[in-house]
Design an enzyme around this catalytic site. Structure first.
Site, PDB file in Angstrom:
ATOM      1  N   GLU A 158       0.804  -1.234   0.000  1.00 31.04           N
ATOM      2  CA  GLU A 158       0.000   0.000   0.000  1.00 31.04           C
ATOM      3  C   GLU A 158       0.838   1.288   0.000  1.00 31.04           C
ATOM      4  OE1 GLU A 158      -2.722  -0.403   3.284  1.00 31.04           O
ATOM      5  OE2 GLU A 158      -3.503  -2.302   2.543  1.00 31.04           O
ATOM      6  N   ASN A 201       1.968  -5.288  -3.094  1.00 27.25           N
ATOM      7  CA  ASN A 201       0.561  -5.574  -2.785  1.00 27.25           C
ATOM      8  C   ASN A 201      -0.191  -4.272  -2.513  1.00 27.25           C
ATOM      9  OD1 ASN A 201      -1.449  -7.666  -2.087  1.00 27.25           O
ATOM     10  ND2 ASN A 201      -1.314  -6.863   0.000  1.00 27.25           N
ATOM     11  N   HIS A 237     -10.717  -6.098  -2.033  1.00 25.88           N
ATOM     12  CA  HIS A 237     -11.762  -5.902  -1.012  1.00 25.88           C
ATOM     13  C   HIS A 237     -12.925  -5.182  -1.699  1.00 25.88           C
ATOM     14  CE1 HIS A 237      -9.219  -7.139   2.300  1.00 25.88           C
ATOM     15  NE2 HIS A 237      -8.268  -6.315   1.906  1.00 25.88           N
ATOM     16  N   GLU A 266      -6.359 -10.667  -0.918  1.00 27.27           N
ATOM     17  CA  GLU A 266      -7.154 -10.414   0.301  1.00 27.27           C
ATOM     18  C   GLU A 266      -8.636 -10.376  -0.043  1.00 27.27           C
ATOM     19  OE1 GLU A 266      -5.683  -6.982   2.444  1.00 27.27           O
ATOM     20  OE2 GLU A 266      -3.607  -7.497   2.041  1.00 27.27           O
ATOM     21  N   ASP A 268     -12.408 -10.337  -0.399  1.00 24.79           N
ATOM     22  CA  ASP A 268     -13.697 -10.441   0.285  1.00 24.79           C
ATOM     23  C   ASP A 268     -14.689  -9.537  -0.437  1.00 24.79           C
ATOM     24  OD1 ASP A 268     -12.741  -7.993   1.345  1.00 24.79           O
ATOM     25  OD2 ASP A 268     -12.496  -8.791   3.358  1.00 24.79           O
TER      26      ASP A 268
HETATM   27  O1  G3I Z   1      -4.857  -7.705  19.110  1.00 25.95           O
HETATM   28  C1  G3I Z   1      -5.447  -6.494  19.614  1.00 25.95           C
HETATM   29  C2  G3I Z   1      -6.150  -6.745  20.905  1.00 25.95           C
HETATM   30  O2  G3I Z   1      -5.196  -7.144  21.891  1.00 25.95           O
HETATM   31  C3  G3I Z   1      -6.871  -5.481  21.331  1.00 25.95           C
HETATM   32  O3  G3I Z   1      -7.586  -5.711  22.488  1.00 25.95           O
HETATM   33  C4  G3I Z   1      -7.819  -5.021  20.246  1.00 25.95           C
HETATM   34  C5  G3I Z   1      -8.500  -3.697  20.567  1.00 25.95           C
HETATM   35  O4  G3I Z   1      -8.844  -2.955  19.429  1.00 25.95           O
HETATM   36  O5  G3I Z   1      -7.068  -4.825  19.057  1.00 25.95           O
HETATM   37  C6  G3I Z   1      -6.435  -6.007  18.602  1.00 25.95           C
HETATM   38  O6  G3I Z   1      -5.726  -5.692  17.438  1.00 25.95           O
HETATM   39  C7  G3I Z   1      -6.506  -5.520  16.270  1.00 25.95           C
HETATM   40  C8  G3I Z   1      -5.967  -6.462  15.212  1.00 25.95           C
HETATM   41  O7  G3I Z   1      -6.633  -6.243  13.982  1.00 25.95           O
HETATM   42  C9  G3I Z   1      -6.172  -7.923  15.594  1.00 25.95           C
HETATM   43  O8  G3I Z   1      -7.524  -8.211  15.705  1.00 25.95           O
HETATM   44  C10 G3I Z   1      -6.363  -4.077  15.800  1.00 25.95           C
HETATM   45  O9  G3I Z   1      -6.982  -3.208  16.717  1.00 25.95           O
HETATM   46  C11 G3I Z   1      -6.983  -3.921  14.450  1.00 25.95           C
HETATM   47  O10 G3I Z   1      -6.660  -2.633  13.953  1.00 25.95           O
HETATM   48  C12 G3I Z   1      -6.409  -4.946  13.496  1.00 25.95           C
HETATM   49  O11 G3I Z   1      -7.056  -4.806  12.252  1.00 25.95           O
HETATM   50  C13 G3I Z   1      -6.398  -5.409  11.161  1.00 25.95           C
HETATM   51  C14 G3I Z   1      -6.104  -4.354  10.101  1.00 25.95           C
HETATM   52  O12 G3I Z   1      -5.498  -4.969   8.981  1.00 25.95           O
HETATM   53  C15 G3I Z   1      -5.157  -3.297  10.635  1.00 25.95           C
HETATM   54  O13 G3I Z   1      -4.710  -2.454   9.641  1.00 25.95           O
HETATM   55  C16 G3I Z   1      -7.297  -6.469  10.585  1.00 25.95           C
HETATM   56  O14 G3I Z   1      -7.431  -7.547  11.530  1.00 25.95           O
HETATM   57  C17 G3I Z   1      -6.707  -7.032   9.294  1.00 25.95           C
HETATM   58  O15 G3I Z   1      -7.657  -7.844   8.663  1.00 25.95           O
HETATM   59  C18 G3I Z   1      -6.380  -5.866   8.360  1.00 25.95           C
HETATM   60  O16 G3I Z   1      -5.782  -6.407   7.205  1.00 25.95           O
HETATM   61  C19 G3I Z   1      -5.440  -5.453   6.179  1.00 25.95           C
HETATM   62  C20 G3I Z   1      -4.218  -5.979   5.466  1.00 25.95           C
HETATM   63  O17 G3I Z   1      -3.196  -6.234   6.394  1.00 25.95           O
HETATM   64  C21 G3I Z   1      -3.755  -5.014   4.392  1.00 25.95           C
HETATM   65  N1  G3I Z   1      -4.830  -4.698   3.484  1.00 25.95           N
HETATM   66  C22 G3I Z   1      -6.081  -4.255   4.087  1.00 25.95           C
HETATM   67  C23 G3I Z   1      -6.543  -5.268   5.129  1.00 25.95           C
HETATM   68  C24 G3I Z   1      -7.885  -4.867   5.688  1.00 25.95           C
HETATM   69  O18 G3I Z   1      -7.806  -3.670   6.403  1.00 25.95           O
END
Ligand code: G3I
Length: 448
Positions: A158, A201, A237, A266, A268
């Site tokens: 990105e 990516n 996405h 990715e 969906d």
């Molecule tokens: O693990 C912590 C947890 O300990 C905490 O209590 C909680 C509170 O918010 O957060 C948890 O972390 C979260 C993490 O996902 C795991 O669930 C983060 O807040 C959350 O921001 C994070 O989101 C991820 C996101 O990337 C962050 O940018 C998504 O799961 C993940 O699916 C998403 O994936 C991205 C790709 O890497 C790149 N392309 C876009 C895609 C979708 O956004």
């Protein structure tokens, strides 16, 4: 566990891993009734994003193990997870996913080495020279740890802005190191693990637009100067604001034509029912129509853990039941599910797929061939659409009956409407390029 010890341990288990992979491959060959085995029949992988903290859930692990042939750690290989403070690497959660995948004979995509998001704050506070060293150390640390175990790495993620500018996105790397940071990351990555495919990516690059044009120009430049890049990931996405683009296949093809593999990384699609299923079919058909599209990854196993869970964008619902989108993907991959599922053999629903190849090419024109394949039921007729780039015109068509609306050609059978279940026919056409070498887009096949 220290990085050095872990690296040795991972290398020592390589023999066992290879044995597990062989077992899984032998199992897959028995029946194309899962996403992974059906995709393997098409020479592709079918993967999913995985979260380490769900692996202990029996239904999650069972669905993952049964259906998928590749995994991408959803968050566990990102910088904040793997190097939370400078020089201190932590691989626990990522190792759990890699170990699980290897025990099932699945491949692993590495996601991601250099990204502006999920970046620990210490990285942003470094000066240029230190940042360059830290970036290269991070790449070497991660890729070294998993050397030989990752089929493709998202080296840079990105790096381009959304919208019409085609400009680079502001990030510590861009702002302090300038445009050259991407090239440097790829060169470092090649040296760190020469066996891994190195990918760029991004999202909103799935159709032809200013952002994908900017990425295209970068890849073209890299190829012309020998900067090591092997693949481009299209996140894909999709939802109602960002639907599957009509030129998706055409866009994948133009990148492939630069001499890189393309991967859907990715995937969906928000929605439900037959509309969601039809969109998934479009994506799978686009990948299958591009010989260098080496595989597809959906961004999660079940709707309930999706980053967009309210949009129910995945193939399994919250109870791990197969959705119509699942059946559509399996069918588009040439697999066969349980009788009675929509789109499966024995369900009484006529269906077909359309795939495109350019069979001849010369300076002013080309010949295209669309292959129509019936699904699990016999069909008596089919309809396929071919959308041509604006400048092009069709000068001849055979084995089909065309009807025109603007630059969209709808083709129905001439003599070849009746097909047995799984049987194929096709039509061919000659195109005058009129200055455009772009490929046509093939719409979803419908059957009766
Ligand atoms: O693990 C912590 C947890 O300990 C905490 O209590 C909680 C509170 O918010 O957060 C948890 O972390 C979260 C993490 O996902 C795991 O669930 C983060 O807040 C959350 O921001 C994070 O989101 C991820 C996101 O990337 C962050 O940018 C998504 O799961 C993940 O699916 C998403 O994936 C991205 C790709 O890497 C790149 N392309 C876009 C895609 C979708 O956004």
């Amino acid at each position: 566990m220290s990085m050095t010890v872990r690296r040795l341990t991972r290398a020592a288990t390589a023999g066992l891993v290879a044995a597990a992979a062989l077992t899984a491959a032998a199992h897959s060959a028995e029946a194309a009734d899962t996403l992974g085995s059906a995709a393997a029949g098409q020479g592709r992988y079918f993967g999913t994003a995985v979260a380490a903290n769900h692996l202990g859930e029996a239904d999650y692990a069972a669905t993952l193990d049964r259906e998928f042939s590749s995994v991408t750690p959803e968050n566990e290989m990102k910088w904040d997870a793997t190097e939370p403070s400078r020089g201190t690497f932590s691989f626990g959660s990522a190792d759990r996913i890699v170990d699980h995948a290897q025990s099932q004979g699945m491949d692993v995509r590495g996601h991601t080495l250099v990204w502006h998001s999920q970046l620990p704050s210490w990285v942003g506070s470094l000066g240029a020279s230190d940042l360059r060293t830290a970036m290269n150390d991070h790449i070497n640390g991660l890729m070294g740890h998993y050397k030989g175990e990752i089929h493709s790495w998202d080296v840079v993620n990105e790096a381009f802005q959304d919208g019409g500018s085609g400009a680079r996105r502001s990030s510590p790397f861009q702002d302090k190191l300038g445009n050259g940071f991407i090239e440097e990351a790829f060169r470092t990555a090649r040296a760190a693990d020469p066996a891994a495919k190195l990918c760029y990516n991004d999202y909103n690059t799935d159709g032809v637009n200013a952002k994908s044009n900017a990425v295209y120009d970068m890849v073209k430049d890299f190829k012309s100067r020998g900067v090591p890049i092997d693949c481009v990931g299209f996140q894909s996405h999709f939802n109602s604001n960002s639907p599957v683009p009509s030129d998706y296949r055409q866009n994948l093809q133009r990148f492939a034509d630069l001499g890189v593999d393309v991967q859907i990384t990715e995937l969906d699609i928000e929605g439900s029912g037959s509309a969601q299923a039809a969109d998934y079919t479009k994506v799978v058909e686009a990948c299958l129509a591009v010989s260098r599209c080496t595989g597809m990854t959906v961004w999660g196993v079940t709707d309930k853990y999706s980053w967009r869970s309210s949009g129910t964008p995945l193939l399994f619902d919250g109870n791990y039941s197969e959705k119509p989108a699942y059946d559509a993907v399996l069918s588009a991959l040439g697999g066969s599910g349980d009788p009675g599922d929509p789109g499966d053999p024995g369900d009484g629903t006529p269906s077909c797929t359309a795939t495109y190849t350019r069979t001849a090419d010369w300076s002013s024109g080309y010949n295209g061939q669309v292959t129509i394949t019936a699904g699990g039921e016999p069909i008596s007729s089919w309809t396929a659409t071919v959308t041509l780039p604006a400048q092009q015109s069709v000068s001849a068509l055979w084995n089909g009956t065309p009807a025109w609306s603007g630059n969209v050609m709808t083709v129905r059978p001439s003599w070849n409407g009746t097909l047995a279940a799984g049987a194929s026919t096709g039509f061919g056409f000659t195109v005058a390029k009129n200055g455009s070498d772009a490929a046509p887009a093939i719409g979803t096949c419908t059957a009766s």
